[in-house]
Design a protein around this motif. Structure first.
Motif, short mmCIF file in Angstrom:
data_model
loop_
_atom_site.label_atom_id
_atom_site.label_comp_id
_atom_site.label_asym_id
_atom_site.label_seq_id
_atom_site.Cartn_x
_atom_site.Cartn_y
_atom_site.Cartn_z
N PRO A 126 0.80 -1.23 0.00
CA PRO A 126 0.00 0.00 0.00
C PRO A 126 0.83 1.28 0.00
O PRO A 126 0.46 2.26 -0.65
N LYS A 127 1.96 1.28 0.69
CA LYS A 127 2.81 2.46 0.69
C LYS A 127 3.42 2.71 -0.68
O LYS A 127 3.53 3.85 -1.13
N ALA A 128 3.80 1.63 -1.37
CA ALA A 128 4.38 1.78 -2.69
C ALA A 128 3.34 2.19 -3.71
O ALA A 128 3.62 2.94 -4.65
N LEU A 129 2.09 1.72 -3.54
CA LEU A 129 1.04 2.04 -4.51
C LEU A 129 0.78 3.53 -4.58
O LEU A 129 0.43 4.06 -5.64
N VAL A 130 0.99 4.23 -3.50
CA VAL A 130 0.78 5.68 -3.48
C VAL A 130 1.74 6.37 -4.44
O VAL A 130 1.39 7.39 -5.06
N ARG A 168 -8.20 5.27 -4.92
CA ARG A 168 -9.46 5.49 -4.21
C ARG A 168 -9.83 4.26 -3.39
O ARG A 168 -10.33 4.39 -2.25
N MET A 169 -9.63 3.07 -3.95
CA MET A 169 -9.89 1.86 -3.20
C MET A 169 -8.99 1.78 -1.96
O MET A 169 -9.43 1.39 -0.88
N LEU A 170 -7.72 2.15 -2.14
CA LEU A 170 -6.80 2.14 -1.01
C LEU A 170 -7.27 3.09 0.08
O LEU A 170 -7.20 2.76 1.27
N SER A 171 -7.77 4.24 -0.31
CA SER A 171 -8.26 5.22 0.67
C SER A 171 -9.47 4.70 1.45
O SER A 171 -9.78 5.19 2.53
N PRO A 213 -5.44 13.82 -0.08
CA PRO A 213 -4.36 14.43 0.71
C PRO A 213 -3.91 13.60 1.90
O PRO A 213 -2.75 13.69 2.32
N SER A 214 -4.80 12.74 2.44
CA SER A 214 -4.40 11.92 3.59
C SER A 214 -3.34 10.90 3.20
O SER A 214 -2.57 10.43 4.05
N LEU A 215 -3.28 10.53 1.92
CA LEU A 215 -2.27 9.58 1.44
C LEU A 215 -1.01 10.28 0.96
O LEU A 215 0.05 9.65 0.88
N TYR A 216 -1.13 11.57 0.61
CA TYR A 216 -0.01 12.27 -0.02
C TYR A 216 0.44 13.49 0.79
O TYR A 216 1.11 14.37 0.25
N TRP A 217 0.12 13.55 2.07
CA TRP A 217 0.39 14.76 2.83
C TRP A 217 1.87 15.12 2.89
O TRP A 217 2.23 16.30 2.90
N THR A 218 2.75 14.10 2.89
CA THR A 218 4.18 14.42 2.94
C THR A 218 4.63 15.11 1.65
O THR A 218 5.43 16.04 1.69
N LYS A 219 4.12 14.66 0.50
CA LYS A 219 4.44 15.30 -0.78
C LYS A 219 3.91 16.72 -0.81
O LYS A 219 4.58 17.64 -1.30
N ARG A 226 3.90 24.91 -4.92
CA ARG A 226 3.31 24.19 -6.05
C ARG A 226 1.97 23.56 -5.64
O ARG A 226 1.05 23.48 -6.44
N THR A 227 1.89 23.13 -4.38
CA THR A 227 0.62 22.60 -3.89
C THR A 227 -0.48 23.65 -3.99
O THR A 227 -1.59 23.36 -4.42
N LEU A 228 -0.15 24.89 -3.61
CA LEU A 228 -1.13 25.97 -3.69
C LEU A 228 -1.54 26.25 -5.13
O LEU A 228 -2.73 26.43 -5.43
N ILE A 229 -0.55 26.28 -6.03
CA ILE A 229 -0.84 26.56 -7.45
C ILE A 229 -1.77 25.50 -8.02
O ILE A 229 -2.78 25.81 -8.68
N TYR A 230 -1.45 24.24 -7.77
CA TYR A 230 -2.29 23.16 -8.32
C TYR A 230 -3.63 23.09 -7.62
O TYR A 230 -4.63 22.68 -8.22
#
Length: 241
Positions: A126-130, A168-171, A213-219, A226-230
């Motif tokens: 699951p960590k790698a799938l992200v 989405r399934m992982l979430s 965002p709960s899966l990608y919060w570190t990124k 760039r997070t704000l722009i996107y």
């Protein structure tokens, strides 16, 4: 379930691979997404459930096929790809041995056409799938899990709609399991819709991050500007829907 758009030249081979499965009970549904070629004529030659719709994209076609299919398990096959004869039987056997939280079974791929090589993905992590895309779109999926997350998101028209589904399934707590054999024939050719530009790939990566965002919060925290722009771009996209 085979989703097709203007792939009449490949469709027969795809249908025949689905019809020739060693598993005794296989229903083949073909959804034509508004093709302009001879796809409907090709599909009509076979004992399949043939559905047609205006051109709404592969996600809408797959969802339509899933709604009309009767089985408890689903396989989404692209019209230019083929299945090994034991694809369904081996994926199903593996999935039946797994816990209910394991929603799908995926396999390795045998590339053919303009490129010939084997691709063996990693075992499910699951960590790698992200961060990695290693589950193919033709994984055998439990219908209950597929329906519970709402199927494919039809707004993902650019590509990576299958990756979005697995994320989405992982979430929602669903995992996958690898069948360590190259049972999917993945055709490589110039007309493939999977050849995206670097800009398009970057756009899809950021859309995934902002959608979950709960899966990608570190990124997201590592690159706040760039997070704000996107995020602004993503909000505009949602408002246009």
């Amino acid at each position: 379930m085979i989703a097709n758009y203007n792939y009449g030249v490949y469709l027969a081979e795809s249908i025949e691979s689905a019809l020739s499965q060693s598993h005794p009970r296989v229903e083949v549904v073909v959804v034509d997404d508004g093709s302009k070629d001879n796809s409907l004529e090709v599909a009509a030659r076979y004992p399949v459930l043939l559905l047609g719709q205006e051109n709404h994209g592969v996600s809408a076609a797959r969802n339509l096929g899933a709604r009309r299919a009767k089985g408890e398990y689903l396989v989404f096959l692209d019209a230019d790809d083929v299945l090994d004869r034991d694809y369904v039987s081996k994926c199903l056997a593996t999935l039946l041995q797994a816990t209910p939280s394991v929603a799908y079974a995926y396999t390795g791929m045998r590339c053919f056409g303009e490129e010939n090589r084997l691709i063996m993905p990693r075992t499910f992590d699951p960590k790698a799938l992200v961060h990695e895309s290693f589950v193919n779109a033709s994984a055998l999926v439990r219908r209950t899990a597929f329906d519970s997350v709402g199927g494919f998101d039809i707004t993902w028209v650019l590509g990576h709609e299958d990756r979005e589904l697995w994320i989405r399934m992982l979430s929602k707590g669903f995992h996958g399991v690898l069948v360590p054999e190259p049972l999917l024939g993945y055709r490589r050719h110039q007309a493939s819709r999977n050849d995206l530009s670097r800009r398009e790939l970057r756009h899809l990566r950021w859309r995934l991050r902002l959608s979950y965002p709960s899966l990608y919060w570190t990124k997201l925290l590592k690159d706040p500007l760039r997070t704000l722009i996107y995020w602004v771009k993503f909000r505009r996209f949602l408002l246009r829907r």
